[in-house]
Structure formats: structure tokens, C-alpha cells
Design a protein around this motif. Structure first.
Motif, PDB file in Angstrom:
ATOM      1  N   ILE A   1      41.087  37.460  35.496  1.00 22.90           N
ATOM      2  CA  ILE A   1      41.311  36.927  36.832  1.00 22.90           C
ATOM      3  C   ILE A   1      41.356  38.087  37.807  1.00 22.90           C
ATOM      4  CG2 ILE A   1      42.857  35.564  38.277  1.00 22.90           C
ATOM      5  CD1 ILE A   1      43.936  34.323  35.669  1.00 22.90           C
ATOM      6  N   SER A   2      40.521  38.012  38.850  1.00 24.14           N
ATOM      7  CA  SER A   2      40.471  39.113  39.800  1.00 24.14           C
ATOM      8  C   SER A   2      40.453  38.573  41.223  1.00 24.14           C
ATOM      9  CB  SER A   2      39.231  39.980  39.556  1.00 24.14           C
ATOM     10  OG  SER A   2      38.042  39.268  39.825  1.00 24.14           O
ATOM     11  N   ALA A   3      40.932  39.413  42.138  1.00 23.40           N
ATOM     12  CA  ALA A   3      40.909  39.102  43.572  1.00 23.40           C
ATOM     13  C   ALA A   3      40.530  40.383  44.303  1.00 23.40           C
ATOM     14  CB  ALA A   3      42.271  38.585  44.037  1.00 23.40           C
ATOM     15  N   LYS A   4      39.372  40.367  44.994  1.00 20.90           N
ATOM     16  CA  LYS A   4      38.836  41.550  45.660  1.00 20.90           C
ATOM     17  C   LYS A   4      38.809  41.326  47.170  1.00 20.90           C
ATOM     18  CE  LYS A   4      37.976  43.658  41.745  1.00 20.90           C
ATOM     19  NZ  LYS A   4      38.740  44.837  41.336  1.00 20.90           N
ATOM     20  N   TYR A   5      39.029  42.407  47.905  1.00 23.54           N
ATOM     21  CA  TYR A   5      39.063  42.337  49.358  1.00 23.54           C
ATOM     22  C   TYR A   5      37.764  42.870  49.943  1.00 23.54           C
ATOM     23  CZ  TYR A   5      40.509  43.271  54.156  1.00 23.54           C
ATOM     24  OH  TYR A   5      40.583  43.294  55.515  1.00 23.54           O
ATOM     25  N   ALA A   6      37.245  42.188  50.952  1.00 16.93           N
ATOM     26  CA  ALA A   6      36.111  42.645  51.738  1.00 16.93           C
ATOM     27  C   ALA A   6      36.412  42.303  53.196  1.00 16.93           C
ATOM     28  CB  ALA A   6      34.812  41.978  51.274  1.00 16.93           C
ATOM     29  N   PRO A   7      35.790  43.014  54.132  1.00 22.04           N
ATOM     30  CA  PRO A   7      36.114  42.774  55.548  1.00 22.04           C
ATOM     31  C   PRO A   7      35.901  41.326  55.983  1.00 22.04           C
ATOM     32  CG  PRO A   7      34.881  44.811  55.294  1.00 22.04           C
ATOM     33  CD  PRO A   7      34.861  44.152  53.950  1.00 22.04           C
ATOM     34  N   ASP A   8      34.853  40.683  55.490  1.00 25.74           N
ATOM     35  CA  ASP A   8      34.510  39.333  55.951  1.00 25.74           C
ATOM     36  C   ASP A   8      34.926  38.232  55.000  1.00 25.74           C
ATOM     37  OD1 ASP A   8      31.411  40.672  57.201  1.00 25.74           O
ATOM     38  OD2 ASP A   8      33.341  40.427  58.236  1.00 25.74           O
ATOM     39  N   PHE A   9      35.259  38.589  53.758  1.00 29.73           N
ATOM     40  CA  PHE A   9      35.597  37.546  52.793  1.00 29.73           C
ATOM     41  C   PHE A   9      36.450  38.127  51.672  1.00 29.73           C
ATOM     42  CE2 PHE A   9      32.637  39.220  49.743  1.00 29.73           C
ATOM     43  CZ  PHE A   9      31.599  39.741  50.517  1.00 29.73           C
ATOM     44  N   ILE A  10      36.994  37.218  50.879  1.00 29.44           N
ATOM     45  CA  ILE A  10      37.777  37.578  49.691  1.00 29.44           C
ATOM     46  C   ILE A  10      37.114  36.920  48.491  1.00 29.44           C
ATOM     47  CG2 ILE A  10      40.003  37.308  48.519  1.00 29.44           C
ATOM     48  CD1 ILE A  10      41.301  37.292  51.300  1.00 29.44           C
ATOM     49  N   LEU A  11      36.900  37.695  47.435  1.00 25.61           N
ATOM     50  CA  LEU A  11      36.274  37.188  46.212  1.00 25.61           C
ATOM     51  C   LEU A  11      37.348  36.928  45.156  1.00 25.61           C
ATOM     52  CD1 LEU A  11      33.023  39.308  45.742  1.00 25.61           C
ATOM     53  CD2 LEU A  11      33.224  36.947  46.479  1.00 25.61           C
ATOM     54  N   LEU A  12      37.449  35.678  44.732  1.00 23.09           N
ATOM     55  CA  LEU A  12      38.337  35.287  43.631  1.00 23.09           C
ATOM     56  C   LEU A  12      37.467  34.957  42.428  1.00 23.09           C
ATOM     57  CD1 LEU A  12      40.796  32.959  45.554  1.00 23.09           C
ATOM     58  CD2 LEU A  12      41.052  35.386  45.064  1.00 23.09           C
ATOM     59  N   THR A  13      37.777  35.534  41.275  1.00 26.98           N
ATOM     60  CA  THR A  13      36.936  35.359  40.087  1.00 26.98           C
ATOM     61  C   THR A  13      37.790  34.959  38.899  1.00 26.98           C
ATOM     62  OG1 THR A  13      35.437  37.063  40.887  1.00 26.98           O
ATOM     63  CG2 THR A  13      35.223  36.434  38.578  1.00 26.98           C
TER      64      THR A  13
ATOM     65  N   GLY B   1      49.883  30.690  21.632  1.00 22.24           N
ATOM     66  CA  GLY B   1      50.130  31.963  20.983  1.00 22.24           C
ATOM     67  C   GLY B   1      49.029  32.970  21.244  1.00 22.24           C
ATOM     68  N   ASP B   2      48.448  33.505  20.173  1.00 23.05           N
ATOM     69  CA  ASP B   2      47.452  34.569  20.273  1.00 23.05           C
ATOM     70  C   ASP B   2      46.041  34.045  20.444  1.00 23.05           C
ATOM     71  OD1 ASP B   2      49.281  36.420  17.744  1.00 23.05           O
ATOM     72  OD2 ASP B   2      49.464  36.474  19.926  1.00 23.05           O
ATOM     73  N   MET B   3      45.884  32.786  20.790  1.00 21.88           N
ATOM     74  CA  MET B   3      44.530  32.244  20.947  1.00 21.88           C
ATOM     75  C   MET B   3      43.802  32.914  22.113  1.00 21.88           C
ATOM     76  SD  MET B   3      43.253  28.326  21.594  1.00 21.88           S
ATOM     77  CE  MET B   3      43.589  27.851  19.887  1.00 21.88           C
ATOM     78  N   PHE B   4      44.541  33.417  23.143  1.00 22.82           N
ATOM     79  CA  PHE B   4      43.864  34.021  24.274  1.00 22.82           C
ATOM     80  C   PHE B   4      44.727  35.140  24.853  1.00 22.82           C
ATOM     81  CE2 PHE B   4      46.399  32.505  27.839  1.00 22.82           C
ATOM     82  CZ  PHE B   4      47.100  31.474  27.251  1.00 22.82           C
ATOM     83  N   ASP B   5      44.044  36.089  25.501  1.00 25.88           N
ATOM     84  CA  ASP B   5      44.680  37.152  26.264  1.00 25.88           C
ATOM     85  C   ASP B   5      44.269  37.007  27.721  1.00 25.88           C
ATOM     86  OD1 ASP B   5      44.127  39.363  23.521  1.00 25.88           O
ATOM     87  OD2 ASP B   5      46.027  38.445  24.124  1.00 25.88           O
ATOM     88  N   VAL B   6      45.073  37.603  28.620  1.00 23.05           N
ATOM     89  CA  VAL B   6      44.815  37.493  30.049  1.00 23.05           C
ATOM     90  C   VAL B   6      44.881  38.874  30.683  1.00 23.05           C
ATOM     91  CG1 VAL B   6      45.510  36.427  32.215  1.00 23.05           C
ATOM     92  CG2 VAL B   6      45.884  35.219  30.069  1.00 23.05           C
ATOM     93  N   SER B   7      43.938  39.137  31.567  1.00 24.99           N
ATOM     94  CA  SER B   7      43.976  40.377  32.339  1.00 24.99           C
ATOM     95  C   SER B   7      43.833  40.032  33.812  1.00 24.99           C
ATOM     96  CB  SER B   7      42.855  41.321  31.904  1.00 24.99           C
ATOM     97  OG  SER B   7      41.585  40.788  32.202  1.00 24.99           O
ATOM     98  N   PHE B   8      44.611  40.716  34.652  1.00 28.02           N
ATOM     99  CA  PHE B   8      44.589  40.513  36.095  1.00 28.02           C
ATOM    100  C   PHE B   8      44.105  41.797  36.780  1.00 28.02           C
ATOM    101  CE2 PHE B   8      46.677  36.457  36.769  1.00 28.02           C
ATOM    102  CZ  PHE B   8      47.310  36.255  35.560  1.00 28.02           C
ATOM    103  N   ASP B   9      43.211  41.637  37.747  1.00 30.31           N
ATOM    104  CA  ASP B   9      42.730  42.749  38.568  1.00 30.31           C
ATOM    105  C   ASP B   9      42.850  42.301  40.018  1.00 30.31           C
ATOM    106  OD1 ASP B   9      39.567  44.559  38.963  1.00 30.31           O
ATOM    107  OD2 ASP B   9      41.605  44.982  39.641  1.00 30.31           O
ATOM    108  N   ILE B  10      44.011  42.578  40.637  1.00 27.48           N
ATOM    109  CA  ILE B  10      44.327  42.033  41.952  1.00 27.48           C
ATOM    110  C   ILE B  10      44.423  43.158  42.973  1.00 27.48           C
ATOM    111  CG2 ILE B  10      45.886  40.563  43.245  1.00 27.48           C
ATOM    112  CD1 ILE B  10      44.547  39.197  40.851  1.00 27.48           C
ATOM    113  N   ASP B  11      43.647  43.083  44.013  1.00 25.33           N
ATOM    114  CA  ASP B  11      43.720  44.013  45.133  1.00 25.33           C
ATOM    115  C   ASP B  11      44.931  43.643  45.984  1.00 25.33           C
ATOM    116  OD1 ASP B  11      41.208  45.415  47.353  1.00 25.33           O
ATOM    117  OD2 ASP B  11      43.382  45.588  47.411  1.00 25.33           O
ATOM    118  N   GLU B  12      45.867  44.589  46.151  1.00 24.48           N
ATOM    119  CA  GLU B  12      47.115  44.277  46.858  1.00 24.48           C
ATOM    120  C   GLU B  12      46.882  43.877  48.312  1.00 24.48           C
ATOM    121  OE1 GLU B  12      50.098  47.206  44.317  1.00 24.48           O
ATOM    122  OE2 GLU B  12      49.819  47.511  46.455  1.00 24.48           O
TER     123      GLU B  12
END
Length: 581
Positions: free
Chosen positions: A496-508, A450-461
Motif C-alpha cells: 500500500i503506497s501513497a505518493k505526492y505530486a503537485p497536481d494529484f495524489i497517487l494511492l496504490t 495469520g501468516d497467509m499474508f504480509d503488508v508493507s506501507f510506503d506513505i509520503d508524509e
């Protein structure tokens, strides 16, 4: 003096010296290897015993869960007084009697309502509860803090009068209302000592082994044989806080192998004592055979050297000159003119050996690559059931509570999750599919908590179509939920996030939950992979990433107690597929 005679005299001197030296070294090495093998066997026995003990406890834990879910017991405890409805109480009594008859490991069953009223089924002559109020028990606050999971106390933790001729272990847990999840009572299952003895009875008679099971206070739960308690305490003090250890100690003029294994799940210890002399006596004949072989080989080699040296000296020199390339690490076939005599056959045999070595090197490389892929597949096969078991447990809880719509939603989400995770046998999927799998997982957990936790996503398309090893985010999200927010005891947020970089991708994956101390974090990163450990999901994920991408430091952890945990995965921004493993 001829070369042959010189070789004979020199060989006699070397032979006498080498036989004496080899005999001494052989005895020392043989003793050490035998001791190491004995230690290994001892530890394997302890691991088997620990597995059996844990299985016994798990089985009894399942019976206690079944008891907690009994409708009549729930109704009786929910009323606040177990003696209010005698008809229901009778059905509860019949259920508990059948349980004890079906499970002989259980000696007696107690449960207490919210007013400390007591009701028990079992042997009335021994192990009776001797406190007027259950709140006076030394473990009462501890069992409340476990929020429904069980604790184990030797002989009821002092809350029972007991028969001094045998021990018992009390499995204690809070009874929760299945509708409101509020505590409505306490359940105690008293487990017979014999339930644990059965775990290692087949080992006790072998090599006069003495096995002792100790609780968290180093008190004997089940003790067999006549091992000296003082010697055992001395050994444990030398071993310190090691999870497992083996060492040879003297006792009453004889040598004994002491071994112990720590059970982190219950904070128990398994200690075994094996007499070294008893074990070495069985293999002493092998030692004499080895010494005899050394002596016979020395004599035969001496006789053979006299004849061989006369006909091989010059051809061998030629052969050695042709084999100099081996010293430079070049495995090339030799080419000497020796006809079809023994030297010629030696040349042919050597060339064949070089050919086989070259083939073997290629085979070793091939097998190494296969092993890495098999290791990856094994880790992935282990980590898949990890989520399924938890989800089935959630479905079971919802079904018991009568929440049929929630059951339907969670089953649908589970199906979508496994369609993504199975991926028709592929081990590489897109980041978008991985994120979708995490969304389905959190949907399942949202239904449960239930309301024990919330989730936010920050995903680079830009990263959605990138390939990634599947099932790497879900174990981290699960860890954030169970060991972060849930352990904090209050609502929190998972980012939860996923970021784009030329040489790598950062998942957090980041949470604002309980966090970890430096010691806990170091233990998580340094401990070996263990399927029974609580950190298996995270450790399995790290190991899979390491094997697949061939990078040791691909994942970083940031955590402080009370401030949450942040896990960052740095994925090389290059396309990979299953054949790249």
C-alpha cells in the motif's frame, strides 16, 4: 376564399389522414409498449424469484454451518470413525432429527468420516446413497477444491438412488476441524423440491405463467406447467450467454413471452413462459378507448378550429412575433397589448408558464445535485455493512475456536476502525485517517489468517493531512486479500503506497496473488453495480469516486493471471469537503 374556409378544408384533409395514421401508429406503439411492460414485469418476477431462491439457499447454508459447528459432530468426525463413540453418535442423531423437524425443507442429512463411513438421518425409503466409497462421487474433487464452501448438485449428482416423482438438491460441503481447519469429513443436506416451489407459487396462477428452474447443466430442478422442453432449449440457444433476456416466440400458433434470468451465484437459470394473448386481452379495452379518444379529439378540434380561426388569426400572429425568442432558446415573457380578453389571458398564461419553466429549470438543477449526493450516501451506506459482516463472521469463528484473546484484539481493532470510518457523520477524512483505518482492518484479518499474508506501507508524509473520500482503500485491500492472495492458495504480500505530486495524489494497492484474466477484469469494470455480486465492494468504491470527484477514469487496474493485481487511484490534489458533492 377566406382564411377561415381554407383552414377548414385543409384541416378536413389533414384530419382524415392523421386519424388513419395515428390509429395505425397507436396500435403499433401500444403493442410495443405493452410488450415491453410485460417483459419488465416478467423480469421483475424472475428477480423476485431469484432473490427468494437465494434466500432459501442462504438459510439452509446457515443451518449447515450450525451443523458443522456442532461439538458432538466435530468430536465424532475428528476421531476418524463415526461409530467409535455410540453415546456421542446418539447425541448427533438427536441433533439432526431436531434439525429436520425444525426445517421441513431438509429431506435428509448425510455425513461421512475420513474412512467413508456413512451416517444419515431422514427418509430411509428414498434418496439413498448408492456408492460404496464417497470418493467415487463425480463431485468429490470439486467439493474439496471449494475448501469448505458448499456446492449444489441436482439429485446428488448421481450419487443417490432417487424417487422419479420428485427432485431434490444436495448441498455438499467439506467438514473442517474447527481447531486445525483440516478436512475431517463430508456433509450433505438434501433439500426438498418443495423448498424452491414456495419461491414462486404465488406467480404460477397469474396469467398462466410457467416457471422453470434449471441447474448448471440446464436440467430442470423444479418444473411447473407443460412448457415444451424443445421450445425452451431453442429459446435459450437464441439468448446465448446473456445474464437476462426476454423475447416473444411462437408455439403451437400462439405467441408466448420467454424470459430467463441467470443466477451467477449457483450458475442456475430461471425461465418463465407467459402467453401474450392472455395478457393483451385484459388491456384491449384500453386500446379501443385510446382510439375513440383520438377520433373524438379530432372532431372537436375541427369544430373548434372553425370558430377560433375567425377571432384568433391576427392576435395570434402578433403573439407569435413576440414569442420568436423561444426559437433561440430564450425563455422570456412576452409583452403585447391585448387588453383583458382571451388573448390577454393567453398572454398572461404564457408569461406564467415561462416563469414556472424558469423555476422548474432551477428546481431540476437543485434536484440533480441532491440526487448525486443521495446516490453517494446510498453507496456509502451499502458498502459499510460489507466489512462488518465479514468481521462478525471472523469473530464468530474465533469464539467457536475458543481464542478469547484474539476475539478481544479483533473487537478492539473493529472499534478503532469504525471510529475512523464513522467520523462523526463526515464523509471526508484525511489520508492519514484512511491509512489508519486500513491498518486496523488488516490487523483484524491478520488475527484470522495469520501468516497467509504480509503488508508493507510506503506513505509520503506530505499526503497524510490531505482530505479524501473515506472508505476507498479498505474495499481494494479486501479484494487483494480475498481474491488475490487467498485465491492463490499460498502466502503473499500486499503493498500500500501513497505518493505526492503537485497536481494529484497517487494511492496504490498491489498484491502478488492470483490475478485476473482480461475477461474477468473487463467484466469487473463493465458490469452494473449489484449488491449481491462478489465485486460489489470494488464496484461501489469506483462508483463513489466517480460521483464524488466527477471523473470517470479516476482508477486504473493492472492484472495478469498468476502475477497479482495493481490498483492505482489518481486523486486530484485539491481540497474538497462534503458540501462539494
Amino acid at each position: 376564399m377566406s382564411i377561415t374556409n381554407r383552414m377548414a378544408i385543409f384541416y378536413i384533409i389533414i384530419l382524415v389522414f392523421s386519424i388513419a395514421l395515428c390509429t395505425l401508429l397507436y396500435q403499433q406503439i401500444y403493442y410495443r409498449i405493452t410488450s415491453d411492460k410485460i417483459s419488465e414485469v416478467s423480469m421483475q418476477n424472475l428477480y423476485s424469484i431469484r432473490t427468494s431462491v437465494e434466500q432459501t439457499i442462504d438459510n439452509l447454508n446457515n443451518y449447515s454451518k450450525m451443523t458443522l459447528a456442532n461439538d458432538d459432530l466435530q468430536y465424532t468426525l475428528r476421531s476418524g470413525n463415526i461409530y467409535t463413540d455410540l453415546v456421542t453418535q446418539k447425541r448427533v442423531h438427536e441433533y439432526l432429527v431436531h434439525l429436520i423437524e425444525a426445517v421441513p425443507q431438509i429431506e435428509s442429512v448425510y455425513f461421512f468420516d475420513s474412512h467413508s463411513n456413512e451416517y444419515m438421518v431422514g427418509n430411509l425409503g428414498i434418496n439413498q446413497f448408492n456408492l460404496s466409497d464417497i470418493k467415487d462421487a463425480g463431485w468429490y474433487n470439486e467439493v474439496l477444491e471449494h475448501q469448505g464452501s458448499y456446492i449444489l448438485k441436482l439429485n446428488g449428482g448421481g450419487a443417490f438412488t432417487r424417487d422419479t416423482n420428485s427432485n431434490f438438491v444436495s448441498m455438499i460441503r467439506v467438514v473442517r476441524d474447527l481447531n486445525s481447519i483440516k478436512p475431517i469429513g463430508i456433509l450433505i443436506l438434501n433439500i426438498r423440491e418443495s423448498a424452491f416451489k414456495l419461491s414462486y407459487n404465488n406467480i404460477l396462477d397469474k396469467y398462466k405463467t410457467d416457471v422453470t428452474l434449471l441447474d448448471e447443466n440446464d436440467e430442470s430442478i423444479v418444473k411447473s406447467g407443460e412448457a415444451s422442453v424443445r421450445d425452451m432449449e431453442h429459446y435459450l440457444s437464441l439468448s446465448g450467454m446473456k445474464e437476462y433476456d426476454s423475447r416473444i416466440e411462437k408455439r403451437n400458433g400462439a405467441q408466448y413471452l420467454y424470459s430467463h434470468l441467470h443466477d451467477s451465484n449457483n450458475n442456475w437459470k430461471l425461465v418463465s413462459v407467459m402467453p401474450i394473448e392472455e395478457l393483451l386481452s385484459e388491456s384491449r379495452s384500453v386500446s379501443w378507448v385510446g382510439l375513440l379518444i383520438i377520433l373524438v379529439n379530432g372532431i372537436l378540434l375541427f369544430i373548434g378550429s372553425i370558430f377560433i380561426s375567425r377571432i384568433l388569426t391576427n392576435p395570434i400572429k402578433k403573439l407569435l412575433r413576440s414569442m420568436r425568442s423561444i426559437e433561440r432558446g430564450e425563455f422570456k415573457q412576452v409583452d403585447i397589448k391585448a387588453g383583458h380578453n382571451e388573448i390577454g389571458r393567453l398572454r398572461d398564461g404564457y408569461n406564467m408558464m415561462i416563469h414556472e419553466i424558469q423555476k422548474l429549470i432551477g428546481r431540476v438543477i437543485e434536484e440533480h445535485n441532491f440526487k448525486r449526493k443521495a446516490e453517494l450516501n446510498l453507496l456509502q451506506a451499502q458498502i459499510r455493512p460489507h466489512f462488518l459482516y465479514n468481521t462478525l463472521d471472523s469473530i464468530n469463528s474465533l469464539a467457536i475456536s475458543g481464542r478469547t484473546e484474539a476475539v478481544s484484539e479483533i473487537v478492539e481493532a473493529l472499534g478503532q476502525y469504525y471510529r475512523i470510518s464513522l467520523s462523526k457523520g463526515k464523509e471526508v477524512i484525511t489520508i492519514g485517517e484512511e491509512i489508519e483505518g486500513v491498518r486496523n482492518y488488516l490487523k483484524i484479518q491478520k488475527i484470522r489468517y495469520g501468516d497467509m499474508f504480509d503488508v508493507s506501507f510506503d506513505i509520503d508524509e506530505r499526503v497524510l493531512d490531505r482530505k479524501i473520500l473515506k472508505l476507498i482503500l479498505q474495499p481494494l485491500v479486501e479484494n487483494a486479500l480475498y481474491h488475490g492472495i487467498r485465491a492463490q492458495g499460498e502466502p503473499g504480500t500486499i503493498q500500500i503506497s501513497a505518493k505526492y505530486a503537485p497536481d494529484f495524489i497517487l494511492l496504490t494497492v498491489e498484491d502478488d496473488g492470483a490475478g485476473m484474466s482480461e475477461e474477468s477484469l473487463r467484466k469487473l469494470l463493465d458490469d452494473e453495480l449489484n449488491a449481491n455480486a462478489a465485486s460489489f465492494g470494488v464496484k461501489g468504491t469506483l462508483e463513489r469516486l466517480r460521483i464524488f470527484y466527477g471523473v470517470d477514469q479516476i482508477c486504473t487496474f493492472e492484472s495478469r493471471v498468476g502475477s497479482g493485481t495493481k490498483v492505482t487511484i489518481k486523486i486530484p490534489n485539491a481540497e474538497r469537503n462534503e458540501d462539494a458533492i
